[in-house]
Write an enzyme that holds these catalytic residues in place. Structure first.
Site: not given
Length: 720
Positions: A314-317
């Site tokens: 998800g958005s931690t990437m």
């Protein structure tokens, strides 16, 4: 009349005599061969056969090495247990000046009864068995502790002996379980029982921990029993080496409590948290659910969740997609785009696919910088069309360690996947969907933000020591894998991550993690779960958090995630994660008031000063603005802290131990917990610490020489 000689009979006799001589000669030669050659009888040579008729060999099993935390507290150890045996045969005492078998059975039974929790009469039944050489005094005489054994030995009862065995014991139960692993008992071809490590450190370092067997060879009588005072040859077993982990038990307790809290409130499929030393890559704590007690092995999964749990992050990437864009030199944070949704057309099928921001409608026209704080998927899609492309992104992800194993010292590590080709796949990969990663890969990549763009390898073994000599055989240390970003890129990303948490106008997705007085930077993540059976994404999620603090000079990295909580609308991670951060901040005394902005030209990489001239090294470091603490008055340096390749800054302390150090105690007042522990270990003295924060009192004053028997007591308290 002359008798006629029967020549045929003479010839037959002569032939017979010759045959007898040849046969006799053959037997003589065969006898010589058997005496001189090491002739084999099946799998046993003649020498071994003769030897084994008179001698016996018993294997001496080693004790398995212990596993400790970074302060030397035991996390796993072999615990000895004993079984009482009684020798009944008088033959055992033959040739001995004192009785080696049970002589007074009444007295023996009466003396042992209260110590092994058995009735005197029950013991007497065992001692009165006829025709046996020895008996076990069970059940009370089994699984006795060392203390119980000592009490029985003090009775000095003839004929009483012990059989020693070991079991693996984990004193903290369900605690860092996947890191420690467990052992199982197995038997070899000789029916000898030994422990084999499985999972975690126990499995990865099984050869190091198990040690080497020894043996004792002794003369035996015709019954096969040891002859008292007979000749004996002994090779001692070498116990397994001891392993010290980077785990800090205090921080581990914070994390264990938080993860159990997350699990209890969310009823998630799983939850996990990792805390790492941002400057070294050392893992300070990790915990996950479902977990298990290594003493019971009540586990539901044999996969290590930190290296073998692959999922769409998800958005931690987005941290690393932005890193790639900024590092390219083409990124302009004030570039605007229309948020909300974006369509992609398959050139072969003309099928149109649409991706959307998490709030469906977006925020209108905003900048890329704002898009990061708001965790906009469309910002990523736009950047991957205007700033970098598919090949750039794949190259960056590979450079950052994704799609490959970290080499972390646990078996079964998986690499994850970073495969994407079509435009919509590229866009979704940029915000962490359609690719898979592991928690440890995120820790590794995040270290670059704390070290000026240098990515460090995560590690959990602090050192390995010889169990007999205590000599250090291996020492874990900071290891730079690669420089993956410039200091300018790192500083920009830190600013972007700070806005996620601390933007007070509500335009950051991480506002729930804001902590007054702690300069935390972070990125949150929400990833839809893909159902491979149905071939579609579900309305179920994996939530994650990547953060570090303090912003300008991060000391601690924290990554946490959970899958399928019972209520996706509730943030179950924020409060427990904040509690861990606050506890670590207080424990390590990381205080924003002490943070000084450090620019890139104030950063230095420590060299090895081993054998260097003391005066010249001191002058060199002081010229860089480093505070130098010299231990002893020798002209050569033999030890140092920090070690080679660590990053230091202007104003930091460097400790140098010289070749003429008499253990004279320096003034420790004002040293931080981390500094004083590092110094005391360098000094190699006995010490005890009370509290945390900064030193305000020391039991042995400056200038006094400390002996090996002395113990230096250090009292610490928060500065503010």
């Amino acid at each position: 009349m002359r008798r006629r000689v029967n020549t045929n009979k003479v010839k037959t006799s002569a032939l017979f005599l010759v045959c007898v001589c040849i046969l006799f000669l053959f037997f003589i030669m065969r006898l010589c061969y058997l005496c001189l050659a090491n002739f084999s009888m099946g799998d046993v040579t003649i020498k071994e056969f003769i030897k084994n008729r008179n001698t016996s060999r018993e294997i001496i099993m080693p004790s398995r090495g212990g596993i400790y935390d970074n302060k030397g507290e035991i996390l796993a150890q072999d615990v000895a247990s004993y079984t009482v045996i009684a020798y009944l045969s008088e033959k055992r005492s033959e040739g001995s000046s004192k009785p080696m078998h049970v002589v007074d059975k009444e007295k023996t039974a009466e003396s042992l009864a209260p110590l092994i929790n058995m009735e005197k009469d029950t013991i007497l039944v065992l001692l009165n068995k006829e025709g046996v050489y020895q008996v076990e005094l069970g059940p009370g005489g089994r699984n006795l502790s060392e203390l119980d054994k000592d009490k029985i030995e003090k009775l000095e009862l003839p004929g009483i002996d012990f059989i020693k065995s070991y079991k693996r014991y984990y004193p903290n139960g369900d605690y860092a379980s996947y890191t420690l692993g467990y052992t199982v008992k197995k038997k070899d071809s000789n029916n000898l029982e030994f422990q084999v490590g499985e999972l975690g450190i126990e499995g990865y370092y099984d050869e190091v921990l198990k040690g080497k067997t020894g043996y004792v060879e002794y003369e035996k009588d015709k019954y096969g029993y040891k002859i008292p005072n007979g000749r004996e040859y002994k090779i001692d077993a070498h116990d397994g080496d001891n392993i010290y982990l980077t785990i800090d038990s205090n921080i581990q307790l914070f994390v264990e409590s938080a993860v159990k809290n997350i699990q209890a409130t969310s009823s998630a499929e799983w939850a996990l948290m990792i805390v790492a030393d941002a400057k070294t890559g050392a893992i300070l704590a990790n915990s996950s659910t479902p977990s298990f007690d290594p003493n019971l092995r009540n586990m539901t999964s044999y996969l290590d969740p930190f290296v073998a749990n692959t999922y769409e992050p998800g958005s931690t990437m987005k941290i690393f997609t932005y890193m790639c864009a900024i590092e390219s030199g083409n990124y302009k944070g004030d570039t605007t785009y229309l948020s909300g949704s974006k369509s992609f057309t398959d050139m072969k099928t003309n099928k149109v696919s649409i991706i959307k921001d998490w709030n469906k409608k977006g925020w209108g026209v905003i900048t890329y910088d704002q898009g990061f704080a708001l965790s906009s998927n469309i910002a990523i899609a736009d950047i991957l069309e205007t700033t970098i492309n598919k090949d750039n992104l794949k190259s960056c992800f590979t450079k950052y360690g994704f799609g490959q194993k970290t080499g972390y010292t646990i078996k079964g590590e998986l690499a994850g996947t970073i495969e994407f080709n079509y435009p919509i796949e590229v866009a979704t990969a940029g915000y962490g969907q359609g690719i898979t990663t592991t928690p440890m890969q995120h820790i590794q990549a995040l270290t670059s933000l704390a070290n000026g763009g240098k990515m460090l390898k995560p590690y959990i073994v602090s050192k390995i020591t010889d169990s007999s000599t205590n000599k250090t055989l291996y020492e874990g240390k900071r290891e730079v894998i690669n420089t993956i970003a410039s200091i300018e890129t790192v500083n920009k990303l830190k600013d972007l991550m700070a806005n996620v948490v601390n933007n007070r106008n509500g335009t950051g997705t991480g506002g729930a993690y804001r902590i007054e007085g702690i300069d935390l930077i972070a990125k949150t993540g929400t990833a839809q779960i893909f159902d491979y059976k149905q071939g579609k994404y579900l309305d179920e999620y994996i939530y994650s958090f990547s953060g570090m603090f303090p912003k300008d000079d991060p000391e601690v990295i924290i990554y946490t995630a959970l899958k399928r909580p019972k209520d996706s609308a509730t943030n179950y991670l924020a409060e427990p994660t904040k509690e861990v951060i606050k506890n670590i901040n207080n424990y390590l005394n990381i205080d924003n008031k002490d943070v000084v902005s450090k620019s890139s030209n104030e950063e230095y990489t420590v060299k090895s000063y081993s054998s260097a001239n003391t005066a010249n090294t001191k002058k060199e470091l002081e010229n860089m603005g480093i505070n130098v603490v010299i231990l002893g008055d020798g002209d050569k340096i033999i030890k140092q802290y920090p070690s080679q390749d660590n990053i230091i800054y202007k104003g930091d302390r460097v400790f140098l131990l010289t070749n003429n150090y008499d253990k004279r105690v320096p003034n420790l007042i004002g040293y931080s917990y981390k500094e004083v522990i590092s110094l005391l270990k360098l000094m190699d003295i006995n010490y005890t610490t009370n509290g945390n924060g900064y030193v305000y009192e020391q039991s042995i004053l400056e200038g006094n020489i400390i002996s090996d028997e002395d113990n230096l007591v250090i009292n610490l308290k928060p500065k503010y």
